[in-house]
Write an enzyme that holds these catalytic residues in place. Structure first.
Site, PDB file in Angstrom:
ATOM      1  N   CYS A  16      13.210 -38.859 -29.524  1.00  0.00           N
ATOM      2  CA  CYS A  16      13.279 -39.555 -28.240  1.00  0.00           C
ATOM      3  C   CYS A  16      14.715 -39.725 -27.781  1.00  0.00           C
ATOM      4  CB  CYS A  16      12.591 -40.900 -28.330  1.00  0.00           C
ATOM      5  SG  CYS A  16      13.301 -41.965 -29.566  1.00  0.00           S
ATOM      6  N   ASN A  46       9.185 -43.830 -20.392  1.00  0.00           N
ATOM      7  CA  ASN A  46       9.465 -42.398 -20.493  1.00  0.00           C
ATOM      8  C   ASN A  46       8.705 -41.712 -21.614  1.00  0.00           C
ATOM      9  OD1 ASN A  46      11.462 -44.280 -21.700  1.00  0.00           O
ATOM     10  ND2 ASN A  46      12.109 -42.444 -22.785  1.00  0.00           N
ATOM     11  N   GLN A  82      11.740 -43.356 -14.339  1.00  0.00           N
ATOM     12  CA  GLN A  82      10.568 -42.471 -14.450  1.00  0.00           C
ATOM     13  C   GLN A  82       9.556 -42.715 -13.344  1.00  0.00           C
ATOM     14  OE1 GLN A  82      10.169 -39.952 -16.520  1.00  0.00           O
ATOM     15  NE2 GLN A  82      11.854 -40.307 -17.932  1.00  0.00           N
ATOM     16  N   THR A  90      35.500 -40.829  -7.209  1.00  0.00           N
ATOM     17  CA  THR A  90      35.143 -39.950  -6.094  1.00  0.00           C
ATOM     18  C   THR A  90      33.653 -39.654  -6.124  1.00  0.00           C
ATOM     19  OG1 THR A  90      37.323 -38.958  -6.110  1.00  0.00           O
ATOM     20  CG2 THR A  90      35.571 -37.660  -5.095  1.00  0.00           C
ATOM     21  N   THR A  92      21.658 -43.978 -16.843  1.00  0.00           N
ATOM     22  CA  THR A  92      22.334 -44.633 -17.973  1.00  0.00           C
ATOM     23  C   THR A  92      23.448 -45.522 -17.446  1.00  0.00           C
ATOM     24  OG1 THR A  92      21.817 -42.791 -19.446  1.00  0.00           O
ATOM     25  CG2 THR A  92      23.633 -44.223 -20.113  1.00  0.00           C
ATOM     26  N   ALA A 102      18.532 -38.713 -10.083  1.00  0.00           N
ATOM     27  CA  ALA A 102      18.030 -37.541  -9.351  1.00  0.00           C
ATOM     28  C   ALA A 102      17.322 -36.516 -10.234  1.00  0.00           C
ATOM     29  CB  ALA A 102      19.202 -36.864  -8.630  1.00  0.00           C
ATOM     30  N   HIS A 103      17.777 -36.384 -11.496  1.00  0.00           N
ATOM     31  CA  HIS A 103      17.271 -35.231 -12.263  1.00  0.00           C
ATOM     32  C   HIS A 103      15.854 -35.401 -12.800  1.00  0.00           C
ATOM     33  CE1 HIS A 103      17.816 -36.354 -16.665  1.00  0.00           C
ATOM     34  NE2 HIS A 103      18.555 -37.291 -16.112  1.00  0.00           N
TER      35      HIS A 103
HETATM   36  C1  LIG Z   1      13.522 -44.654 -18.547  1.00  0.00           C
HETATM   37  C2  LIG Z   1      14.856 -43.965 -18.538  1.00  0.00           C
HETATM   38  N1  LIG Z   1      15.966 -44.680 -18.309  1.00  0.00           N
HETATM   39  C3  LIG Z   1      17.172 -44.098 -18.287  1.00  0.00           C
HETATM   40  C4  LIG Z   1      17.337 -42.755 -18.515  1.00  0.00           C
HETATM   41  C5  LIG Z   1      18.721 -42.150 -18.478  1.00  0.00           C
HETATM   42  O1  LIG Z   1      18.900 -41.442 -17.268  1.00  0.00           O
HETATM   43  P1  LIG Z   1      20.161 -40.462 -17.051  1.00  0.00           P
HETATM   44  O2  LIG Z   1      19.831 -39.227 -17.821  1.00  0.00           O
HETATM   45  O3  LIG Z   1      20.188 -40.221 -15.568  1.00  0.00           O
HETATM   46  O4  LIG Z   1      21.364 -41.150 -17.517  1.00  0.00           O
HETATM   47  C6  LIG Z   1      16.214 -41.978 -18.769  1.00  0.00           C
HETATM   48  C7  LIG Z   1      16.357 -40.531 -19.058  1.00  0.00           C
HETATM   49  O5  LIG Z   1      16.091 -40.057 -20.127  1.00  0.00           O
HETATM   50  C8  LIG Z   1      14.933 -42.592 -18.776  1.00  0.00           C
HETATM   51  O6  LIG Z   1      13.838 -41.892 -19.014  1.00  0.00           O
END
Ligand SMILES: Cc1ncc(COP(=O)(O)O)c(C=O)c1O
Length: 389
Positions: free
Chosen positions: A333, A155, A183, A244, A71, A204-205
């Site tokens: 979503c 996504n 993704q 940081t 994000t 990363a997640h």
């Molecule tokens: C295509 C896409 N962009 C951006 C994001 C946002 O990522 P983050 O949760 O690391 O801010 C997501 C996560 O839902 C995603 O699927």
């Protein structure tokens, strides 16, 4: 609980946790405090991770800016390019099916003298539903276009966009290309040079790493991309993003990507097989199902993605009837947007079709047995709800 929501987030791989742990308790220095050994250890670990992550996408280490997630990376890329004093102009091009982390900043800029073009995608139903025709990008470019932003993999419907063609087009016209590859990285091969990408967000997640750490690739040469920093402070990340650094998170991020890349071909094949089995199992047992998004083909769809519309069955009701399954409904979503999925609506699907859809996101820890169980659970719940209505 059978976890099939791997597009939302993934379980952290125990091998990633092992790599991170020492950086909480023993090697806890600030990577910016290089006046002592603890700080230097953290600094070296961050730089080793930066090298490894850069190599994973065919970039240079100084082209990686660490952030808090995709994000933030998307916001930095879009606002950072759009707000540079010396830019080509105030026109921005993107796609209707982008994530809200791209659409949000674009919407904000559109209220401040920027002109935003959101391109449509191929409609449902078709083998290429959700794909962006590169010709639409070519037709949208103008002399004042500052940035094009196109995601690599969606996504919700897993569609993989033709970024190489779009990248070549943007390069030819001297327009910067940003790609939200959140993704895609770790799931399909991603090479920023091959795709002609100038800025790329990832996190990363979504790849069995920790939450709250991500990166923005920012091209340093041919062309040199300059950003207007969005977070100001200590000048970390060469002034591009202050704050940081999250050393344990960054170490985990690098380990997670390394594992994904080492296991990618075999894992993609395994997940695609399971995903295809899930679709066949559901489709053979239940009438009136619709596949949302493109065909189940590796060149156009993520291997672990399936999105299905269940006819006149409400997705939320379906979820309530399957408490042992962790899947996502097309109506949820985004946490702030309870309406039907903007992605499915952009495909031309009706609100009812969108509301009756479920997204299955398969991942590393899913087994064939879980997929068989899932088919049974979904079939039973859909039959029950159809019977009631
Ligand atoms: C295509 C896409 N962009 C951006 C994001 C946002 O990522 P983050 O949760 O690391 O801010 C997501 C996560 O839902 C995603 O699927």
């Amino acid at each position: 609980m059978i976890y099939l929501d791997n597009h939302a987030t993934t379980r952290v791989d125990p091998r990633v946790v092992d790599a991170m742990l020492p950086f909480f308790t023993e090697k806890y220095g600030n990577s910016g405090s290089v006046t002592h050994a603890l700080g230097e250890t953290a600094h070296d670990a961050v730089e080793a991770a930066r090298n490894s992550i850069a190599r994973g996408i065919n970039a240079e280490p100084n082209e990686i800016v660490f952030t808090s997630g995709a994000t933030e990376s998307n916001n930095l890329a879009i606002c950072g390019v759009a707000q540079r004093p010396r830019r080509r102009g105030n026109h921005l091009v993107s796609v209707q099916t982008e994530h809200h982390a791209v659409l949000g900043p674009l919407q904000k800029l559109s209220k401040r003298d920027y002109d935003v073009t959101l391109l449509p995608v191929e409609p449902h139903p078709s083998e290429s539903a959700g794909c962006l025709d590169p010709q639409r990008v070519a037709d949208a470019l103008r002399d004042d276009t500052a940035l094009v932003s196109v995601m690599l993999a969606n996504n919700e419907i897993g569609v993989i966009q033709p970024l190489a063609e779009i990248g070549a087009l943007c390069r030819k016209h001297g327009v910067l290309l940003h790609c939200d590859a959140t993704q895609a990285v770790g799931k399909i091969p991603v090479d920023v040079d091959h795709l002609n990408i100038d800025l790329m967000s990832f996190t990363a997640h979504k790849m069995y790493g920790p939450k709250g750490v991500g990166a923005l690739f920012v091209r340093r040469r041919n062309p040199t991309v300059r950003l207007d920093a969005q977070i100001l402070g200590g000048g970390q990340e060469a002034g591009r993003r202050s704050g940081t650094l999250n050393t344990p998170g960054i170490v985990g991020f690098a380990r997670a990507l390394q594992l994904c890349l080492a296991e990618l071909p075999a894992e993609a094949e395994r997940q695609a097989k399971l995903r295809n089995h899930l679709w066949t199992g559901l489709n053979e047992s239940l009438p009136n199902l619709e596949l949302c998004g493109p065909q189940l083909e590796e060149s156009v769809r993520l291997p672990g993605n399936l999105n299905v519309s269940f006819g006149n069955v409400d997705g939320e009701a379906l979820l309530l009837n399957m408490p042992q399954l962790a899947v996502s409904s097309g109506a949820t979503c985004a946490s702030t947007d309870p309406g039907p999925s903007h992605v499915l609506l952009a495909l031309g699907m009706s609100e009812d079709q969108a509301r009756s859809s479920l997204r299955f996101g398969l991942g590393r820890f899913n087994t064939a047995d879980e997929i068989d169980q899932t088919i049974g659970i979904v079939v039973q719940a859909v039959e029950k709800l159809r019977h009631l209505t």
